[in-house]
Write a protein that holds these residues in place. Structure first.
Motif, PDB file in Angstrom:
ATOM      1  N   GLN A 247      -5.050  -3.276   0.625  1.00 52.84           N
ATOM      2  CA  GLN A 247      -3.719  -2.652   0.569  1.00 52.84           C
ATOM      3  C   GLN A 247      -3.179  -2.538   1.992  1.00 52.84           C
TER       4      GLN A 247
ATOM      5  N   SER B 159      -0.130  -0.355   8.384  1.00 54.81           N
ATOM      6  CA  SER B 159      -1.411   0.340   8.182  1.00 54.81           C
ATOM      7  C   SER B 159      -2.144  -0.296   7.006  1.00 54.81           C
ATOM      8  N   ASP B 160      -3.470  -0.316   7.077  1.00 57.71           N
ATOM      9  CA  ASP B 160      -4.264  -0.946   6.018  1.00 57.71           C
ATOM     10  C   ASP B 160      -5.486  -0.099   5.728  1.00 57.71           C
ATOM     11  N   ASN B 161      -6.165  -0.456   4.636  1.00 62.09           N
ATOM     12  CA  ASN B 161      -7.383   0.251   4.233  1.00 62.09           C
ATOM     13  C   ASN B 161      -8.622  -0.591   4.478  1.00 62.09           C
TER      14      ASN B 161
ATOM     15  N   SER C 105      -7.715   2.951  15.058  1.00 59.24           N
ATOM     16  CA  SER C 105      -8.640   2.388  14.081  1.00 59.24           C
ATOM     17  C   SER C 105     -10.033   2.960  14.311  1.00 59.24           C
TER      18      SER C 105
ATOM     19  N   SER D 251      -4.168   1.362  11.920  1.00 56.21           N
ATOM     20  CA  SER D 251      -2.729   1.655  11.940  1.00 56.21           C
ATOM     21  C   SER D 251      -2.161   1.113  13.241  1.00 56.21           C
TER      22      SER D 251
ATOM     23  N   HIS E  26     -12.545   3.034   8.416  1.00 55.18           N
ATOM     24  CA  HIS E  26     -11.438   3.922   8.043  1.00 55.18           C
ATOM     25  C   HIS E  26     -10.082   3.267   8.214  1.00 55.18           C
ATOM     26  N   GLY E  27      -9.997   1.979   8.238  1.00 50.43           N
ATOM     27  CA  GLY E  27      -8.725   1.298   8.283  1.00 50.43           C
ATOM     28  C   GLY E  27      -8.102   1.275   9.671  1.00 50.43           C
TER      29      GLY E  27
ATOM     30  N   ALA F 242      -8.692  -6.137   4.006  1.00 46.70           N
ATOM     31  CA  ALA F 242      -7.898  -5.053   3.428  1.00 46.70           C
ATOM     32  C   ALA F 242      -7.415  -5.442   2.047  1.00 46.70           C
TER      33      ALA F 242
END
Length: 778
Positions: A698, A716-718, A757, A764, A761-762, A696
């Motif tokens: 961010q 949460s991450d990207n 997840s 959460s 798409h990251g 990630a």
């Protein structure tokens, strides 16, 4: 003048009439509407020269010398008010023509009487006392029917000209009270309004009017069949009304007696139907009062209940035109009070029905005389109503005429009151049965979800609502059906053998069965008796699922424990290596320095050695502190979650710390040690996974107080994301403990964790636990 309305109404009057017309001097015949003569008298035979046999069936057109237009007027009876009077020529058998005056009119509804007067017998003065008038005089004295005539002075003004002796016998009036008097002074209300209406109708429609009338005179209530015919002059104006009243009082009384019996039976029948149909006391009371008024022809009816304390009869239900009588009539059931000595109070005290057929003159009803007079009450009857043998109230019936409650009515009315008492007992028993049924159902509801009972033929004799839901049908619809037709076959086959053995051996049976059609587990208990079998079905699906989940969870706990043991061993090895490699070397170096101190000879060399040893001690202290922080950051205990998050980003993540955006609610409270440790470890795990495995760039971290005082951590991450289900399965298989560790921490604290997840798409992570705040130190 001939009474053109005459209607013979009895055999005696027929004989009188026949004798009268036979002995009058004028000729008389009776004909049909068609014109054919059906009877005649001797005088007409002598006048015409025909025999009686020749005249009977002769048509009247053969009897007169008349133009065709006059013949048609003589025969036209279409207007229902037929009357003809004229001077014509009589055609005799010897062809002689005689001048005659003919007066004709209806006798009854389908016959016409004609009086033929020989005009050769005129008196010197020119007046003509016709035989028709003599016939009328004779009939009015001999016939029992009331005869009268009225002069018509205006549309609303009619004055008596004549009344026969039957009129005076029927009304009890004297001639001077009738003749010359307007009808308003002779005919009483309420009959007067009906009489005037029919007078106007007869004049307006120019025909004979028939109606039944009931009037009350000093001689009593009289019923009569009234016939009135208007008489018109040559200008078409009505100058006279001629009437007859046939006394039907005896017949009416008989009819009223029969009607009263029919009404009484109808009243009793309707009451019994209401008892069967209704299941509420107040509804039954209203139905009984309504039935009494409708079928018993009463003014109004009421049911009052006895107040045990005051002994007052308080109105429960009423029906009919009581004119607010019951609103003001206070009634008691105690002889010490004057209002307790009336029919209702006496009925309560004696336990028997009490009748008052002359309400306004009975001393027992004196407290209510004035009120009853205004309300139109003339008779009353009271009937006790009982519950379990005790009098609880009164059925009160009120009539608008005296002597209403005859002896033949009382047994039926008493039976009706008895039926009401019987219904109240049934209601009480039904209430007891309903109460017991409710208690039974409550017991069944506590004992099991579903309860069934069958007889020895396996027919259902009882099904509770829960059992109905189990078998997917209204429980009432299952009664009487075969048990094996109600259960799905695959279920019935599994239970049949156990139930049959239980019934045969008279031994209870207990088993747990999975009902595949419903995807549920049930604990089934069967209890046999000589009459059949009772069965309890308790849904244990949740218990079975809980047991399965406990088994799975126990396996997960075992795997987690094993993995934790491995991690602990690994951490111990790492810690031992760090202690040996770093702490041990530093301690060895210090020891060597201290040993070297014995060989130094100068103060400067000793100071330098101590300086180097001190530096080594400082470095050793730093190493020990770092190891301690790695094991448990003290900043978490001292400053809380926000400071611990910042320390972790600053010291543990190094250059990756800038990728994390931290959003902590300002001045967030301190929480219990268990809560803060769990939140911090989930934060560490989530951020580490995002940087290490998801690549990630961010990461957003948010820590706030949520609804209900709970503590919410959101990370949460990207990153690249992952398959959550697959990761959880790997964790259960012991390959990774991170996700299971989060779930276990949430479970222990009574919270929950949600992980979302998708690959690419990251990810959460939301970790929510009850916010147990740290007690404030005193």
């Amino acid at each position: 003048m001939l009474p053109r309305w005459l209607r013979i109404s009895s055999d005696k009057d027929n004989r009188v009439f026949a004798g009268l017309i036979e002995h009058v001097a004028d000729g008389v015949y009776v004909r049909e509407k068609s014109g054919h003569i059906v009877d005649t008298n001797t005088a007409l035979c002598a006048l015409s020269g025909y025999t009686r046999a020749e005249l009977v069936r002769m048509h009247v057109r053969e009897l007169y010398v008349l133009p065709e237009t006059e013949i048609q007027r003589l025969l036209d009876v279409s207007n229902g008010a037929f009357q003809v009077r004229g001077e014509w020529q009589l055609k005799c058998k010897d062809n002689q023509r005689l001048p005659v005056e003919v007066s004709s009119g209806f006798i009854g509804s389908d016959r016409i009487i004609a009086v033929i007067h020989d005009l050769r017998k005129r008196t010197a003065s020119g007046t003509r006392l016709h035989s028709a008038e003599r016939l009328f005089a004779l009939m009015e004295s001999e016939i029992n029917d009331v005869l009268f005539s009225l002069s018509v002075e205006s549309e609303e003004q009619y004055r008596f000209k004549f009344a026969n002796s039957a009129f005076y016998r029927a009304t009890g009036l004297k001639p001077h009270e009738v003749v010359g008097q307007p009808v308003q002074a002779v005919i009483p209300e309420p009959s007067l309004a009906q009489v005037l209406k029919h007078y106007r109708q007869a004049i307006r429609e120019k025909r004979v009017i028939h109606w039944d009338e009931t009037s009350e005179y000093s001689t009593g209530i009289k019923h009569g069949e009234v016939v009135v015919m208007p008489v018109f002059n040559s200008q078409g104006a009505c100058t006279e009304l001629v009437g007859r009243v046939h006394d039907i009082t005896e017949r009416k009384q008989h009819e009223l007696a029969l009607e009263r019996q029919r009404n009484l039976y109808a009243m009793l029948s309707q009451t019994n139907q209401a008892i069967v149909r209704l299941h509420n006391r107040d509804d039954l009371f209203l139905a009984v009062c309504h039935t009494a008024v409708r079928y018993g022809r009463l003014q109004f009816a009421a049911i009052s209940l006895l107040d045990p304390q005051s002994q007052q009869l308080r109105l429960a239900v009423k029906y009919g035109a009581d004119a607010d009588y019951l609103q003001f009539a206070q009634i008691f059931a105690k002889p010490s009070d004057v209002r307790g000595r009336g029919p209702a109070g006496e009925a309560v005290l004696t336990g028997r029905h009490v009748v008052c057929n002359d309400f306004l003159n009975d001393p027992r009803t004196q407290p209510w005389h004035e009120l009853a007079r205004r309300c139109g009450i003339r008779a009353s009857a009271a009937f006790p109503i009982r519950l379990s043998g005790q009098i609880i109230g009164i059925l009160s019936l009120y009539a608008s005429t005296p002597d209403f409650f005859t002896e033949d009515m009382l047994p039926t009315l008493s039976e009706m009151a008895g039926d009401v008492s019987f219904a109240l007992d049934n209601y009480a028993h039904r209430a007891d049965r309903a109460r017991l049924a409710r208690e039974r159902d409550q017991v069944f509801a506590r004992v099991a979800d579903g309860f069934l009972a069958v007889n020895r033929d396996w027919n259902l004799t009882y099904v509770n609502a829960a059992a109905g839901r189990i078998f997917g049908s209204d429980y009432a619809a299952l009664l009487g059906k075969q048990l094996w037709n109600v259960m799905p076959r695959e279920i019935g086959d599994r239970l049949r053998q156990a139930f049959q053995i239980s019934m045969r051996q008279q031994q209870p049976a207990a088993l747990e069965v999975y009902f595949d059609p419903w995807k549920k587990w049930y604990a089934v208990n069967a209890y046999p008796s000589q009459d059949g079998l009772t069965m309890y079905f308790r849904n244990i699906t949740d218990r079975k699922h809980a047991e399965e989940q406990e088994r799975i969870h126990r396996g997960e706990i075992d795997r987690i424990s094993q993995r934790l043991f491995e991690v602990q061993e690994s951490e111990r090895r790492n810690l031992a290596r760090e202690l040996h490699d770093e702490i041990g070397q530093s301690l060895s170096l210090i020891n060597m320095k201290l040993q070297e101190a014995d060989t130094l000879t100068t103060e400067a060399a000793l100071k330098q050695l101590l300086k180097e040893a001190s530096a080594t001690v400082i470095e050793l202290d730093g190493q020990i502190g770092q190891i301690s922080l790695n094991l448990h950051p003290s900043v978490l205990d001292d400053l809380g979650l926000s400071a611990a998050f910042q320390w972790c980003l600053r010291t543990r993540l190094g250059s990756d710390g800038h990728k994390v955006h931290l959003d902590v609610e300002p001045e967030i409270s301190r929480f219990s040690d268990n809560v803060e440790r769990a939140v911090f470890r989930v934060f560490q795990e989530s951020v580490t996974n995002a940087l290490k495995y998801a690549a990630a760039t961010q990461i957003n971290v948010r820590l706030v107080r949520a609804e209900g005082g709970k503590l919410l951590l959101s990370v949460s991450d990207n990153g690249c994301g992952f398959d959550v289900a697959a990761a959880l399965q790997n964790a259960r298989n012991g390959k990774s403990l991170g996700l299971l560790g989060m779930q276990e921490r949430a479970r222990i604290l009574g919270g929950e964790v949600a992980i979302h997840s998708d690959p690419g798409h990251g990810t959460s992570v939301q970790f929510i636990v009850p916010g147990q705040e740290r007690p404030i130190a005193k």
